[in-house]
Design a protein around this motif. Structure first.
Motif, PDB file in Angstrom:
ATOM      1  N   VAL A 152       1.064  -1.461   0.137  1.00 36.88           N
ATOM      2  CA  VAL A 152      -0.396  -0.105  -0.293  1.00 36.88           C
ATOM      3  C   VAL A 152       0.809   1.195   0.083  1.00 36.88           C
ATOM      4  CG1 VAL A 152      -0.437  -0.223   2.257  1.00 36.88           C
ATOM      5  CG2 VAL A 152      -1.837   1.338   0.684  1.00 36.88           C
ATOM      6  N   ALA A 153       1.943   1.352   0.583  1.00 37.68           N
ATOM      7  CA  ALA A 153       3.222   2.409   0.847  1.00 37.68           C
ATOM      8  C   ALA A 153       3.343   2.725  -1.006  1.00 37.68           C
ATOM      9  CB  ALA A 153       4.070   2.042   0.670  1.00 37.68           C
ATOM     10  N   GLU A 154       3.035   1.963  -2.292  1.00 33.61           N
ATOM     11  CA  GLU A 154       3.594   1.879  -3.441  1.00 33.61           C
ATOM     12  C   GLU A 154       2.217   3.291  -3.729  1.00 33.61           C
ATOM     13  OE1 GLU A 154       5.697   1.944  -5.070  1.00 33.61           O
ATOM     14  OE2 GLU A 154       7.224   0.408  -4.217  1.00 33.61           O
ATOM     15  N   ILE A 155       0.645   3.373  -3.672  1.00 25.11           N
ATOM     16  CA  ILE A 155      -0.145   4.082  -3.197  1.00 25.11           C
ATOM     17  C   ILE A 155       0.066   5.496  -2.479  1.00 25.11           C
ATOM     18  CG2 ILE A 155      -3.123   3.810  -3.064  1.00 25.11           C
ATOM     19  CD1 ILE A 155      -2.751   0.401  -3.425  1.00 25.11           C
ATOM     20  N   LYS A 156       0.269   4.882  -1.606  1.00 21.16           N
ATOM     21  CA  LYS A 156       0.018   6.515  -0.650  1.00 21.16           C
ATOM     22  C   LYS A 156       1.183   6.898  -1.216  1.00 21.16           C
ATOM     23  CE  LYS A 156      -0.949   4.056   3.598  1.00 21.16           C
ATOM     24  NZ  LYS A 156      -0.211   3.529   5.381  1.00 21.16           N
ATOM     25  N   THR A 157       2.128   7.170  -1.955  1.00 19.71           N
ATOM     26  CA  THR A 157       3.485   7.470  -2.593  1.00 19.71           C
ATOM     27  C   THR A 157       2.692   8.340  -3.993  1.00 19.71           C
ATOM     28  OG1 THR A 157       5.211   5.979  -2.050  1.00 19.71           O
ATOM     29  CG2 THR A 157       5.292   7.486  -3.373  1.00 19.71           C
ATOM     30  N   PHE A 158       1.941   6.910  -4.549  1.00 20.89           N
ATOM     31  CA  PHE A 158       1.474   7.651  -5.920  1.00 20.89           C
ATOM     32  C   PHE A 158      -0.018   9.724  -5.484  1.00 20.89           C
ATOM     33  CE2 PHE A 158      -2.758   8.056  -8.695  1.00 20.89           C
ATOM     34  CZ  PHE A 158      -2.387   7.910  -9.444  1.00 20.89           C
ATOM     35  N   VAL A 159      -0.911   8.575  -4.740  1.00 21.09           N
ATOM     36  CA  VAL A 159      -1.112   9.973  -4.299  1.00 21.09           C
ATOM     37  C   VAL A 159      -0.622  11.229  -3.346  1.00 21.09           C
ATOM     38  CG1 VAL A 159      -3.687  10.374  -2.126  1.00 21.09           C
ATOM     39  CG2 VAL A 159      -3.701   8.204  -4.019  1.00 21.09           C
ATOM     40  N   ASN A 160      -0.169  10.534  -2.796  1.00 25.59           N
ATOM     41  CA  ASN A 160       1.061  12.003  -2.389  1.00 25.59           C
ATOM     42  C   ASN A 160       1.684  12.915  -3.136  1.00 25.59           C
ATOM     43  OD1 ASN A 160       4.072  12.753  -1.637  1.00 25.59           O
ATOM     44  ND2 ASN A 160       2.696  13.414  -0.308  1.00 25.59           N
ATOM     45  N   GLU A 161       2.001  12.174  -3.848  1.00 21.77           N
ATOM     46  CA  GLU A 161       2.496  13.197  -5.515  1.00 21.77           C
ATOM     47  C   GLU A 161       1.232  13.656  -6.010  1.00 21.77           C
ATOM     48  OE1 GLU A 161       5.043  10.069  -7.827  1.00 21.77           O
ATOM     49  OE2 GLU A 161       6.519  10.079  -6.517  1.00 21.77           O
ATOM     50  N   LYS A 162       0.150  13.193  -6.069  1.00 23.03           N
ATOM     51  CA  LYS A 162      -0.969  13.860  -6.933  1.00 23.03           C
ATOM     52  C   LYS A 162      -1.733  14.589  -5.687  1.00 23.03           C
ATOM     53  CE  LYS A 162      -0.896  11.132 -10.621  1.00 23.03           C
ATOM     54  NZ  LYS A 162      -0.553  12.106 -12.040  1.00 23.03           N
ATOM     55  N   MET A 163      -1.751  14.553  -4.655  1.00 22.42           N
ATOM     56  CA  MET A 163      -2.673  15.487  -3.707  1.00 22.42           C
ATOM     57  C   MET A 163      -2.295  16.185  -2.851  1.00 22.42           C
ATOM     58  SD  MET A 163      -5.556  13.788  -3.465  1.00 22.42           S
ATOM     59  CE  MET A 163      -7.249  14.561  -3.073  1.00 22.42           C
ATOM     60  N   SER A 164      -0.844  16.221  -2.562  1.00 21.32           N
ATOM     61  CA  SER A 164       0.347  16.160  -1.831  1.00 21.32           C
ATOM     62  C   SER A 164      -0.872  15.873   0.000  1.00 21.32           C
ATOM     63  CB  SER A 164       0.119  17.647  -1.606  1.00 21.32           C
ATOM     64  OG  SER A 164       1.083  18.411  -2.886  1.00 21.32           O
ATOM     65  N   ILE A 165      -0.888  15.151  -0.225  1.00 26.44           N
ATOM     66  CA  ILE A 165      -1.657  14.901   1.391  1.00 26.44           C
ATOM     67  C   ILE A 165      -0.284  13.657   1.785  1.00 26.44           C
ATOM     68  CG2 ILE A 165      -3.756  13.330   2.355  1.00 26.44           C
ATOM     69  CD1 ILE A 165      -5.035  13.407  -0.253  1.00 26.44           C
ATOM     70  N   PRO A 166       0.020  13.713   3.380  1.00 29.97           N
ATOM     71  CA  PRO A 166       0.513  13.725   4.165  1.00 29.97           C
ATOM     72  C   PRO A 166       0.322  12.419   4.285  1.00 29.97           C
ATOM     73  CG  PRO A 166      -0.144  15.441   5.088  1.00 29.97           C
ATOM     74  CD  PRO A 166      -0.769  15.254   4.206  1.00 29.97           C
ATOM     75  N   VAL A 167       1.057  10.986   4.228  1.00 30.13           N
ATOM     76  CA  VAL A 167       1.075   9.362   4.315  1.00 30.13           C
ATOM     77  C   VAL A 167       0.305   9.211   5.454  1.00 30.13           C
ATOM     78  CG1 VAL A 167       2.759   7.304   3.888  1.00 30.13           C
ATOM     79  CG2 VAL A 167       2.822   9.743   2.266  1.00 30.13           C
ATOM     80  N   GLU A 168       1.030  10.309   6.717  1.00 24.46           N
ATOM     81  CA  GLU A 168       0.619   8.720   7.454  1.00 24.46           C
ATOM     82  C   GLU A 168      -1.248   9.658   8.088  1.00 24.46           C
ATOM     83  OE1 GLU A 168       1.981  13.542   8.298  1.00 24.46           O
ATOM     84  OE2 GLU A 168       2.920  11.686   7.091  1.00 24.46           O
ATOM     85  N   GLN A 169      -1.620  10.186   7.009  1.00 17.30           N
ATOM     86  CA  GLN A 169      -3.325  10.237   7.372  1.00 17.30           C
ATOM     87  C   GLN A 169      -3.662  10.158   6.221  1.00 17.30           C
ATOM     88  OE1 GLN A 169      -4.086  14.520   6.952  1.00 17.30           O
ATOM     89  NE2 GLN A 169      -2.416  14.950   8.745  1.00 17.30           N
ATOM     90  N   MET A 170      -2.818   9.068   5.477  1.00 16.89           N
ATOM     91  CA  MET A 170      -3.965   7.830   4.796  1.00 16.89           C
ATOM     92  C   MET A 170      -4.413   6.854   5.046  1.00 16.89           C
ATOM     93  SD  MET A 170      -1.718   8.830   0.722  1.00 16.89           S
ATOM     94  CE  MET A 170      -1.134  10.387   0.032  1.00 16.89           C
ATOM     95  N   LEU A 171      -5.393   6.085   5.186  1.00 12.67           N
ATOM     96  CA  LEU A 171      -5.860   4.726   4.974  1.00 12.67           C
ATOM     97  C   LEU A 171      -6.870   4.451   3.779  1.00 12.67           C
ATOM     98  CD1 LEU A 171      -6.918   2.842   6.879  1.00 12.67           C
ATOM     99  CD2 LEU A 171      -8.860   4.163   7.868  1.00 12.67           C
ATOM    100  N   PHE A 172      -6.310   2.716   3.043  1.00 13.87           N
ATOM    101  CA  PHE A 172      -7.644   2.804   1.965  1.00 13.87           C
ATOM    102  C   PHE A 172      -8.154   1.980   2.459  1.00 13.87           C
ATOM    103  CE2 PHE A 172      -3.478   5.283   0.280  1.00 13.87           C
ATOM    104  CZ  PHE A 172      -4.170   5.890  -0.363  1.00 13.87           C
ATOM    105  N   ILE A 173      -9.084   1.578   1.816  1.00 17.99           N
ATOM    106  CA  ILE A 173     -10.234  -0.086   2.070  1.00 17.99           C
ATOM    107  C   ILE A 173     -10.520   0.391   0.463  1.00 17.99           C
ATOM    108  CG2 ILE A 173     -12.405   0.340   2.746  1.00 17.99           C
ATOM    109  CD1 ILE A 173     -10.969   1.040   4.821  1.00 17.99           C
ATOM    110  N   CYS A 174     -10.707  -1.716   0.584  1.00 23.27           N
ATOM    111  CA  CYS A 174     -10.970  -2.119  -0.668  1.00 23.27           C
ATOM    112  C   CYS A 174     -11.750  -3.571  -0.198  1.00 23.27           C
ATOM    113  CB  CYS A 174      -9.129  -2.723  -1.130  1.00 23.27           C
ATOM    114  SG  CYS A 174      -9.938  -3.494  -2.519  1.00 23.27           S
ATOM    115  N   ARG A 175     -12.645  -3.900  -0.688  1.00 21.80           N
ATOM    116  CA  ARG A 175     -13.685  -4.423  -0.189  1.00 21.80           C
ATOM    117  C   ARG A 175     -14.274  -4.646   1.379  1.00 21.80           C
ATOM    118  NH1 ARG A 175     -11.681 -10.073  -3.677  1.00 21.80           N
ATOM    119  NH2 ARG A 175     -11.567  -9.332  -5.957  1.00 21.80           N
ATOM    120  N   GLY A 176     -14.630  -3.079   1.540  1.00 26.56           N
ATOM    121  CA  GLY A 176     -15.045  -3.268   2.626  1.00 26.56           C
ATOM    122  C   GLY A 176     -14.064  -3.590   3.945  1.00 26.56           C
TER     123      GLY A 176
END
Length: 291
Positions: A152-176
């Motif tokens: 999931v670190a790869e997804i966090k890096t991608f979103v951080n580059e797009k939206m400048s959201i701190p990585v530690e504030q990200m939580l990703f949900i897949c299939r609930g």
């Protein structure tokens, strides 16, 4: 004779007095030996920290076609950097490359030295089918290609580059289910075509527990005093897919209004909120929330 005896006695006295200043004192009845103590000198201790040296190394990459590719790299170079070089030389997409060393798949964010890869090491390149994922956020949607061995670190890096959201504030949900940081996407059951929703972990906030009429419960981030009930419904939608207008929330037998904050109802972290699905016009099925 008397004068010579007196002179010898004087010289003897002077000699003894000079010696007493250094180490010995002569008394009438006994002799005391005095030693002059030197101050203790502690040896200087030098703390030598390990310094990582970025050495130039030569690698042999065995391609899936059976051909050997010789590359020049450095020990502190990442696996992703090596894959980019392979992509430039062999036109193999980055997401379709899987490098293996000593039967161990290499992760993109790791360095070559982390796996003990040195000069004249041999790696195997395996071609894999990438995962096509759809990243869902409140403001944008993206389609990205990742490898099953990515985390999931790869997804966090991608979103951080797009939206400048701190990585530690990200939580990703897949299939609930939330995606954890450690396991690979393949280990967590993520498949190509899945949708991955982003939920923000706000600083100073915790989680509250949502209970359904069926007796099921799950946790949702966002237990902040200034969050509104509408914000909570949005978080539940990201977690379950249930639209906010289909949700009715209650706490201690009191229905929660969208415009009020959690502080208004005294809701804090670890509190339990009841979720009931509103009956929609034309609903002909007895779904789990409409009983």
């Amino acid at each position: 004779m008397e004068q010579g005896t007196w002179t010898a006695s004087l010289l003897s006295f002077v000699g003894l007095s000079a010696c007493s200043c250094e180490s010995t004192a002569v008394g009438t009845h006994d002799t005391e030996v005095r030693t002059t103590s030197m101050p203790e000198v502690k040896p200087a201790i030098k703390i030598i920290s390990a310094v990582e040296v970025d050495e130039e190394i030569r690698l042999t990459v065995m391609l899936f076609s059976g051909r050997a590719l010789i590359l020049q790299a450095t020990s502190l170079q990442t696996v992703a950097d090596l894959k980019i070089e392979i992509q430039n030389k062999e036109q193999i997409p980055l997401q379709e490359q899987l490098l293996v060393f000593n039967a161990q798949p290499l992760r993109n964010t790791a360095r070559l030295c982390d796996y003990g890869i040195g000069h004249d090491s041999s790696l195997n390149l395996v071609r894999v089918m990438p995962l096509e994922l759809k990243i869902m956020t409140a403001r944008a949607k993206w389609n990205i290609r990742l490898q099953p061995q990515d985390t999931v670190a790869e997804i966090k890096t991608f979103v951080n580059e797009k939206m400048s959201i701190p990585v530690e504030q990200m939580l990703f949900i897949c299939r609930g289910k939330p995606l954890e940081d450690g396991p690979t996407l393949q280990e967590m059951g993520v498949q190509s075509g899945d949708q991955v929703a982003l939920i923000l972990r706000l600083k100073g906030c915790g989680q509250f527990i949502v209970e359904t009429d069926e007796g099921d419960s799950f946790r949702v981030d966002g237990a902040c005093a200034d969050r509104t009930v509408a914000d909570v419904k949005t978080a539940i939608r990201d977690r379950t897919g249930l639209a906010p207008n289909e949700q009715m929330l209650s706490y201690r037998a009191q229905v929660l209004e969208d415009s009020n904050t959690l502080e208004h109802y005294g809701i804090k972290r670890e509190c339990k909120i009841q979720l009931t699905r509103r009956k929609q016009d034309g609903c002909r099925e007895n779904c789990c929330f409409c009983c």
